[in-house]
Write a protein that holds these residues in place. Structure first.
Motif, PDB file in Angstrom:
ATOM      1  N   ARG A 288      28.722 -26.904 -11.110  1.00  0.00           N
ATOM      2  CA  ARG A 288      29.829 -26.467 -12.008  1.00  0.00           C
ATOM      3  C   ARG A 288      29.665 -24.849 -11.787  1.00  0.00           C
ATOM      4  N   ARG A 289      31.030 -24.291 -11.474  1.00  0.00           N
ATOM      5  CA  ARG A 289      31.138 -22.882 -11.366  1.00  0.00           C
ATOM      6  C   ARG A 289      30.133 -22.253 -10.462  1.00  0.00           C
ATOM      7  N   SER A 290      29.820 -23.161  -9.350  1.00  0.00           N
ATOM      8  CA  SER A 290      28.695 -22.501  -8.478  1.00  0.00           C
ATOM      9  C   SER A 290      29.252 -21.812  -7.265  1.00  0.00           C
ATOM     10  N   VAL A 291      28.796 -20.982  -6.581  1.00  0.00           N
ATOM     11  CA  VAL A 291      29.025 -20.371  -5.596  1.00  0.00           C
ATOM     12  C   VAL A 291      27.883 -20.619  -4.332  1.00  0.00           C
ATOM     13  N   VAL A 292      28.315 -21.474  -3.471  1.00  0.00           N
ATOM     14  CA  VAL A 292      27.138 -21.799  -2.451  1.00  0.00           C
ATOM     15  C   VAL A 292      27.496 -21.065  -1.264  1.00  0.00           C
ATOM     16  N   LEU A 293      26.455 -20.440  -0.574  1.00  0.00           N
ATOM     17  CA  LEU A 293      26.572 -19.657   0.650  1.00  0.00           C
ATOM     18  C   LEU A 293      26.007 -20.628   1.758  1.00  0.00           C
ATOM     19  N   LEU A 294      26.777 -21.183   2.805  1.00  0.00           N
ATOM     20  CA  LEU A 294      26.691 -22.031   3.879  1.00  0.00           C
ATOM     21  C   LEU A 294      25.613 -21.386   4.798  1.00  0.00           C
ATOM     22  N   VAL A 295      24.445 -21.988   4.979  1.00  0.00           N
ATOM     23  CA  VAL A 295      23.305 -21.279   5.658  1.00  0.00           C
ATOM     24  C   VAL A 295      23.309 -22.245   7.081  1.00  0.00           C
TER      25      VAL A 295
ATOM     26  N   VAL B 118      36.703 -23.117   0.364  1.00  0.00           N
ATOM     27  CA  VAL B 118      35.999 -22.730   1.388  1.00  0.00           C
ATOM     28  C   VAL B 118      36.487 -21.309   1.534  1.00  0.00           C
ATOM     29  N   LEU B 119      35.638 -20.207   1.282  1.00  0.00           N
ATOM     30  CA  LEU B 119      36.237 -18.943   1.222  1.00  0.00           C
ATOM     31  C   LEU B 119      35.274 -17.696   2.124  1.00  0.00           C
ATOM     32  N   PRO B 120      35.962 -16.839   2.303  1.00  0.00           N
ATOM     33  CA  PRO B 120      35.079 -15.840   3.211  1.00  0.00           C
ATOM     34  C   PRO B 120      34.040 -15.345   2.344  1.00  0.00           C
ATOM     35  N   ALA B 121      32.933 -15.006   2.939  1.00  0.00           N
ATOM     36  CA  ALA B 121      31.703 -14.251   2.237  1.00  0.00           C
ATOM     37  C   ALA B 121      31.648 -12.612   2.247  1.00  0.00           C
ATOM     38  N   GLU B 122      31.002 -12.186   1.617  1.00  0.00           N
ATOM     39  CA  GLU B 122      30.911 -10.710   2.035  1.00  0.00           C
ATOM     40  C   GLU B 122      29.282 -10.483   1.741  1.00  0.00           C
ATOM     41  N   PRO B 123      28.767  -9.536   2.442  1.00  0.00           N
ATOM     42  CA  PRO B 123      27.204  -9.366   2.702  1.00  0.00           C
ATOM     43  C   PRO B 123      26.697  -9.205   1.190  1.00  0.00           C
ATOM     44  N   GLY B 124      27.364  -8.682   0.148  1.00  0.00           N
ATOM     45  CA  GLY B 124      26.587  -8.267  -1.104  1.00  0.00           C
ATOM     46  C   GLY B 124      26.545  -9.638  -2.038  1.00  0.00           C
TER      47      GLY B 124
ATOM     48  N   HIS C 240      33.563 -15.725 -10.589  1.00  0.00           N
ATOM     49  CA  HIS C 240      34.705 -15.111 -11.154  1.00  0.00           C
ATOM     50  C   HIS C 240      35.331 -14.077 -10.029  1.00  0.00           C
ATOM     51  N   ASP C 241      34.256 -13.189  -9.439  1.00  0.00           N
ATOM     52  CA  ASP C 241      34.579 -11.965  -8.827  1.00  0.00           C
ATOM     53  C   ASP C 241      35.003 -12.733  -7.611  1.00  0.00           C
ATOM     54  N   VAL C 242      34.336 -13.574  -7.026  1.00  0.00           N
ATOM     55  CA  VAL C 242      34.781 -14.213  -5.734  1.00  0.00           C
ATOM     56  C   VAL C 242      36.281 -14.654  -5.895  1.00  0.00           C
ATOM     57  N   LEU C 243      36.654 -15.252  -6.644  1.00  0.00           N
ATOM     58  CA  LEU C 243      37.921 -15.997  -7.077  1.00  0.00           C
ATOM     59  C   LEU C 243      38.976 -14.790  -6.976  1.00  0.00           C
ATOM     60  N   ARG C 244      38.647 -13.840  -8.012  1.00  0.00           N
ATOM     61  CA  ARG C 244      39.272 -12.597  -8.426  1.00  0.00           C
ATOM     62  C   ARG C 244      39.756 -11.834  -6.991  1.00  0.00           C
TER      63      ARG C 244
ATOM     64  N   ALA D 152      40.392 -17.868 -11.383  1.00  0.00           N
ATOM     65  CA  ALA D 152      39.142 -16.906 -12.125  1.00  0.00           C
ATOM     66  C   ALA D 152      39.300 -17.045 -13.591  1.00  0.00           C
ATOM     67  N   THR D 153      40.378 -17.135 -14.132  1.00  0.00           N
ATOM     68  CA  THR D 153      40.675 -17.025 -15.535  1.00  0.00           C
ATOM     69  C   THR D 153      40.577 -18.230 -16.205  1.00  0.00           C
ATOM     70  N   PHE D 154      40.167 -19.373 -15.406  1.00  0.00           N
ATOM     71  CA  PHE D 154      40.312 -20.733 -15.832  1.00  0.00           C
ATOM     72  C   PHE D 154      39.267 -20.931 -17.159  1.00  0.00           C
ATOM     73  N   PRO D 155      39.452 -21.320 -18.251  1.00  0.00           N
ATOM     74  CA  PRO D 155      38.656 -21.314 -19.472  1.00  0.00           C
ATOM     75  C   PRO D 155      37.321 -22.317 -19.000  1.00  0.00           C
ATOM     76  N   GLU D 156      36.131 -21.719 -19.700  1.00  0.00           N
ATOM     77  CA  GLU D 156      34.875 -22.729 -19.400  1.00  0.00           C
ATOM     78  C   GLU D 156      35.185 -23.914 -20.079  1.00  0.00           C
ATOM     79  N   ASP D 157      35.837 -23.989 -21.137  1.00  0.00           N
ATOM     80  CA  ASP D 157      36.013 -25.451 -21.663  1.00  0.00           C
ATOM     81  C   ASP D 157      37.578 -25.485 -21.968  1.00  0.00           C
ATOM     82  N   PRO D 158      38.381 -25.906 -21.155  1.00  0.00           N
ATOM     83  CA  PRO D 158      39.924 -26.099 -21.456  1.00  0.00           C
ATOM     84  C   PRO D 158      40.434 -26.682 -22.747  1.00  0.00           C
ATOM     85  N   SER D 159      39.355 -27.457 -23.137  1.00  0.00           N
ATOM     86  CA  SER D 159      39.616 -28.277 -24.457  1.00  0.00           C
ATOM     87  C   SER D 159      40.055 -27.332 -25.716  1.00  0.00           C
TER      88      SER D 159
END
Length: 191
Positions: A23-30, A150-156, A168-172, A182-189
């Motif tokens: 949930r709300r993870s960012v995974v770097l493919l290695v 599936v999005l481009p990565a930046e070195p940082g 949030h920052d990657v989506l923004r 990126a503004t999607f609420p943690e709990d939409p309910s």
């Protein structure tokens, strides 16, 4: 077929992905093999365990926060590390991820190597317990079902000081509709 799933790219969980491991993870493919599986590490799940409790020889080289990150739900009793190496050399004990040129100087560290071998070569280092893994075709299926962007990565990205902001920052920085996600609420309910 180029579907963007290559080493060095990011998998960013869509708001629909409810699996608590991602949930709300960012995974770097290695690693990604068309006729094999895919391996990645979750970049935004710091634990409270200091690196010096798990890998004391490497603790001095770790980029803050100097805790172990939970790289994924698989093999939590094993560790792997990512490091940034400047320049063009490929130091002994470090292997570039390959794939995406945006992260060409980010790679895997051999944690069995003596840390002093790499100490002067690394500018950033992060340690992960466990990893995320997918069998042949599994990740492609999850992307098709709308679980991942599936999005481009930046070195940082792999070494962000405030990893909880990474999703949030990657989506923004994508702009358009993804910046809005990126503004999607943690709990939409609760909206």
């Amino acid at each position: 077929m180029d579907d963007g799933i290559i080493a060095g790219r990011l998998l960013v969980a869509t708001p629909q992905l409810a699996d608590p491991n991602f949930r709300r993870s960012v995974v770097l493919l290695v690693e990604h093999e068309e006729d094999g599986g895919t391996l990645g590490v979750v970049l935004n799940r710091p634990t409270e365990v200091p690196v010096d409790q798990i890998l004391p020889p490497w603790s001095e080289l770790v980029t803050g926060p100097s805790v172990v990150f939970q790289g994924g739900p698989v093999a939590l009793d094993s560790a792997l590390a990512l490091a940034h190496v400047p320049g063009t050399d490929e130091p002994l004990g470090w292997r570039a991820l390959g794939g995406s040129p945006a992260v060409a100087r980010v790679g895997l560290v051999d944690l069995d190597a003596p840390p002093e071998l790499l100490a002067t070569e690394l500018t950033k280092l992060r340690v992960f317990a466990g990893y995320a893994g997918w069998g042949i075709g599994q990740l492609r299926s999850e992307v098709d079902e709308g679980a991942w962007y599936v999005l481009p990565a930046e070195p940082g990205d792999a070494f962000m000081d405030d990893p909880e902001r990474l999703w949030h920052d990657v989506l923004r920085r994508q702009g358009g509709d993804l910046a809005f996600v990126a503004t999607f609420p943690e709990d939409p309910s609760l909206n």
